[in-house]
Design a protein around this motif. Structure first.
Motif, PDB file in Angstrom:
ATOM      1  N   VAL A 138     -21.722  27.392  53.631  1.00 34.08           N
ATOM      2  CA  VAL A 138     -21.284  28.218  54.877  1.00 34.08           C
ATOM      3  C   VAL A 138     -19.979  27.830  55.585  1.00 34.08           C
ATOM      4  O   VAL A 138     -19.955  26.666  55.851  1.00 34.08           O
ATOM      5  CB  VAL A 138     -22.193  28.109  55.863  1.00 34.08           C
ATOM      6  N   VAL A 139     -19.068  28.720  55.459  1.00 36.99           N
ATOM      7  CA  VAL A 139     -17.537  28.397  56.195  1.00 36.99           C
ATOM      8  C   VAL A 139     -17.477  29.371  57.446  1.00 36.99           C
ATOM      9  O   VAL A 139     -17.709  30.462  57.293  1.00 36.99           O
ATOM     10  CB  VAL A 139     -16.657  28.330  55.085  1.00 36.99           C
ATOM     11  N   VAL A 149     -20.798  31.019  50.175  1.00 36.78           N
ATOM     12  CA  VAL A 149     -20.571  30.516  48.720  1.00 36.78           C
ATOM     13  C   VAL A 149     -21.665  30.206  48.123  1.00 36.78           C
ATOM     14  O   VAL A 149     -22.248  29.149  48.520  1.00 36.78           O
ATOM     15  CB  VAL A 149     -19.109  29.639  48.774  1.00 36.78           C
ATOM     16  N   VAL A 150     -21.860  30.807  46.893  1.00 34.78           N
ATOM     17  CA  VAL A 150     -22.831  30.498  46.057  1.00 34.78           C
ATOM     18  C   VAL A 150     -22.364  29.911  44.798  1.00 34.78           C
ATOM     19  O   VAL A 150     -21.746  30.964  44.105  1.00 34.78           O
ATOM     20  CB  VAL A 150     -24.216  31.225  45.963  1.00 34.78           C
ATOM     21  N   ILE A 151     -22.476  28.866  44.163  1.00 33.43           N
ATOM     22  CA  ILE A 151     -22.157  28.402  42.799  1.00 33.43           C
ATOM     23  C   ILE A 151     -23.269  28.091  41.742  1.00 33.43           C
ATOM     24  O   ILE A 151     -24.195  27.180  42.511  1.00 33.43           O
ATOM     25  CB  ILE A 151     -21.210  27.182  42.990  1.00 33.43           C
ATOM     26  N   THR A 152     -23.536  28.832  40.947  1.00 29.56           N
ATOM     27  CA  THR A 152     -24.558  28.834  39.983  1.00 29.56           C
ATOM     28  C   THR A 152     -24.543  27.766  38.831  1.00 29.56           C
ATOM     29  O   THR A 152     -23.134  27.542  38.533  1.00 29.56           O
ATOM     30  CB  THR A 152     -25.164  30.139  39.682  1.00 29.56           C
ATOM     31  N   VAL A 157     -19.492  32.051  40.483  1.00 37.08           N
ATOM     32  CA  VAL A 157     -19.284  32.090  42.158  1.00 37.08           C
ATOM     33  C   VAL A 157     -19.510  33.343  42.971  1.00 37.08           C
ATOM     34  O   VAL A 157     -18.723  34.299  42.395  1.00 37.08           O
ATOM     35  CB  VAL A 157     -17.996  31.624  42.068  1.00 37.08           C
ATOM     36  N   GLU A 158     -20.453  33.362  43.784  1.00 35.70           N
ATOM     37  CA  GLU A 158     -20.750  34.485  44.545  1.00 35.70           C
ATOM     38  C   GLU A 158     -20.194  34.213  46.066  1.00 35.70           C
ATOM     39  O   GLU A 158     -20.358  33.263  46.663  1.00 35.70           O
ATOM     40  CB  GLU A 158     -21.840  34.824  44.570  1.00 35.70           C
ATOM     41  N   GLN A 159     -19.426  35.175  46.716  1.00 36.71           N
ATOM     42  CA  GLN A 159     -18.896  35.070  48.127  1.00 36.71           C
ATOM     43  C   GLN A 159     -19.612  36.272  48.948  1.00 36.71           C
ATOM     44  O   GLN A 159     -19.362  37.507  48.181  1.00 36.71           O
ATOM     45  CB  GLN A 159     -17.575  34.903  48.099  1.00 36.71           C
ATOM     46  N   ARG A 160     -19.850  36.010  50.021  1.00 36.83           N
ATOM     47  CA  ARG A 160     -20.273  37.077  51.077  1.00 36.83           C
ATOM     48  C   ARG A 160     -19.758  36.813  52.231  1.00 36.83           C
ATOM     49  O   ARG A 160     -20.074  35.823  52.976  1.00 36.83           O
ATOM     50  CB  ARG A 160     -21.745  37.278  50.881  1.00 36.83           C
ATOM     51  N   ILE A 161     -19.108  37.692  52.994  1.00 36.88           N
ATOM     52  CA  ILE A 161     -18.880  37.496  54.308  1.00 36.88           C
ATOM     53  C   ILE A 161     -20.099  38.160  55.362  1.00 36.88           C
ATOM     54  O   ILE A 161     -20.328  39.277  55.090  1.00 36.88           O
ATOM     55  CB  ILE A 161     -17.406  38.269  54.599  1.00 36.88           C
ATOM     56  N   THR A 216     -31.078  36.195  55.181  1.00 36.41           N
ATOM     57  CA  THR A 216     -31.114  37.427  54.574  1.00 36.41           C
ATOM     58  C   THR A 216     -29.807  37.909  53.694  1.00 36.41           C
ATOM     59  O   THR A 216     -30.095  38.139  52.301  1.00 36.41           O
ATOM     60  CB  THR A 216     -31.140  38.446  55.683  1.00 36.41           C
ATOM     61  N   THR A 217     -28.907  37.655  54.071  1.00 32.71           N
ATOM     62  CA  THR A 217     -27.618  37.732  53.288  1.00 32.71           C
ATOM     63  C   THR A 217     -27.618  36.945  52.129  1.00 32.71           C
ATOM     64  O   THR A 217     -27.391  37.429  50.552  1.00 32.71           O
ATOM     65  CB  THR A 217     -26.261  37.595  53.874  1.00 32.71           C
ATOM     66  N   LEU A 218     -28.035  35.718  52.108  1.00 31.43           N
ATOM     67  CA  LEU A 218     -27.905  34.837  51.045  1.00 31.43           C
ATOM     68  C   LEU A 218     -29.178  34.944  50.108  1.00 31.43           C
ATOM     69  O   LEU A 218     -29.045  35.042  48.931  1.00 31.43           O
ATOM     70  CB  LEU A 218     -28.135  33.278  51.658  1.00 31.43           C
ATOM     71  N   SER A 219     -30.259  35.436  50.628  1.00 32.28           N
ATOM     72  CA  SER A 219     -31.378  35.783  49.934  1.00 32.28           C
ATOM     73  C   SER A 219     -31.214  37.150  48.973  1.00 32.28           C
ATOM     74  O   SER A 219     -31.647  37.200  47.916  1.00 32.28           O
ATOM     75  CB  SER A 219     -32.620  36.089  50.846  1.00 32.28           C
ATOM     76  N   HIS A 220     -30.442  38.098  49.511  1.00 31.35           N
ATOM     77  CA  HIS A 220     -30.195  39.231  48.668  1.00 31.35           C
ATOM     78  C   HIS A 220     -29.170  38.950  47.556  1.00 31.35           C
ATOM     79  O   HIS A 220     -29.307  39.547  46.607  1.00 31.35           O
ATOM     80  CB  HIS A 220     -29.585  40.413  49.816  1.00 31.35           C
ATOM     81  N   THR A 221     -28.127  37.943  47.968  1.00 27.17           N
ATOM     82  CA  THR A 221     -27.309  37.715  46.985  1.00 27.17           C
ATOM     83  C   THR A 221     -28.112  36.661  45.703  1.00 27.17           C
ATOM     84  O   THR A 221     -27.695  37.390  44.594  1.00 27.17           O
ATOM     85  CB  THR A 221     -26.363  36.768  47.668  1.00 27.17           C
ATOM     86  N   LEU A 222     -28.955  36.199  46.088  1.00 25.80           N
ATOM     87  CA  LEU A 222     -29.557  35.395  45.144  1.00 25.80           C
ATOM     88  C   LEU A 222     -30.507  36.256  44.132  1.00 25.80           C
ATOM     89  O   LEU A 222     -30.767  36.119  42.899  1.00 25.80           O
ATOM     90  CB  LEU A 222     -30.568  34.263  45.581  1.00 25.80           C
TER      91      LEU A 222
END
Length: 342
Positions: A138-139, A149-152, A157-161, A216-222
């Motif tokens: 989280v930046v 930023v999520v790295i699997t 690599v997934e990034q969301r603002i 919530t954003t991270l959960s939707h991303t995953l």
């Protein structure tokens, strides 16, 4: 001793037929192979192999060709996987290591596999539902915004603002970052998404709006990054290289290759077996009538603990099995290593 000699004769017939694309006669076996017996003995061995269904006579000529049963015996008991040269191994590793992201790894894998085998190459994209979370960050950005930023484990690599209701403090982000890491890292994506919901109840009510937006954003991303079972195919032009007898079967093969469900079934539940051995299915073992004249060589890629997806080749039953098995195993091994290294 007689059975061993017959297996030697079968091996010689398979190798010669793959190399020459012509039915193999006893005289040719005597001339090209040091079998240590007379042509009459070889003819008797060929007759026995034909009676047992390992070879057949396609025309009235004296030559014989392997049957699917003969190829199966060759692969199971006779074939020795060819060792790739150091130069070939370096070329594969260098070409794949230059990939920019996971999609590029897949594209390069298809290209190099088709070139190495002169067959149709099939590579399944890493299954995100089987991937695990390797890293979460989280930046803080300017104003009331943060970057997730999520790295699997598959290297994606997934990034969301995330736009927040107010600017979060560094202490809050630091605490939340630790909570997110503990809840998700090492977990498969679907499980990680479920575990995130538990975080919201454990924070100060004053911070809950900010935490809720981020979680919530991270959960939707995953949970949204589910595998679409995507497949990349390359080298279909190689089908034209296998002679006139294979041309008659090209159309049903091409039609089969257009069906993604068929491609996934062709790759099967390929795993990393002993010594990373590739799996081979021949003729009707492919489970598709249109592919009865083909063989599929496949392998899973990833790590010993986590198979991310599968890759392989489709070619005529008259293929260089040792060379193809070596190429498929090598590419699978390097793809798995590159994704593991991120």
């Amino acid at each position: 001793m007689s059975e061993e000699r017959r297996l030697d004769v079968l091996r010689a017939i398979v190798e010669d037929y793959v190399a020459t694309q012509e039915p193999v006669g006893s005289r040719a076996l005597v001339d090209r192979h040091h079998l240590g017996v007379s042509p009459a003995t070889i003819r008797n061995d060929m007759a026995a192999l034909e009676d047992e269904g390992y070879i057949t006579q396609p025309h009235t000529s004296a030559g014989r060709i392997p049957t699917d049963k003969g190829y199966r015996m060759f692969v199971d008991r006779l074939a020795t996987v060819k060792a790739m040269s150091p130069a070939e191994r370096r070329a594969i590793e260098t070409f794949l290591a230059e990939a920019l992201d996971v999609d590029d790894v897949v594209r390069r894998s298809v290209k190099v596999l088709a070139q190495l085998t002169n067959q149709v190459a099939i590579v399944q994209y890493p299954s995100l539902t089987r991937s695990t979370v390797r890293h979460v960050e989280v930046v803080a950005l300017d104003g009331a915004r943060v970057l997730l930023v999520v790295i699997t484990s598959s290297g994606r690599v997934e990034q969301r603002i995330v736009e927040l209701v107010e600017t979060p403090s560094e202490d809050l982000l630091s605490d939340l970052r630790g909570r997110l890491v503990r809840a998700t890292v090492g977990q498969r994506l679907p499980e990680a998404a479920l575990r995130l919901a538990e975080l919201i109840d454990g924070v100060d009510p004053r911070d809950r709006p900010i935490v809720t937006s981020i979680v919530t954003t991270l959960s939707h991303t995953l949970s949204g990054e589910r595998s679409e079972e995507r497949i990349a195919v390359g080298g279909t032009a190689n089908l034209a290289r296998f002679g006139a007898d294979f041309d008659t079967a090209i159309r049903p093969v091409l039609e089969a290759l257009e069906e993604q469900v068929v491609l996934l079934k062709l790759l099967g539940e390929a795993t990393r077996g002993p010594g990373d051995a590739a799996q081979v299915r021949i003729g009707m073992e492919t489970g598709h009538d249109g592919l009865s004249g083909t063989a599929v060589v496949s392998s899973g890629y990833g790590s010993d603990a986590e198979i991310l997806a599968r890759l392989g080749t489709v070619g005529p039953t008259r293929m260089d099995y040792p060379g193809t098995m070596a190429a498929v195993s090598a590419v699978a091994r390097y793809v798995g290593r590159i994704l593991a290294d991120g």
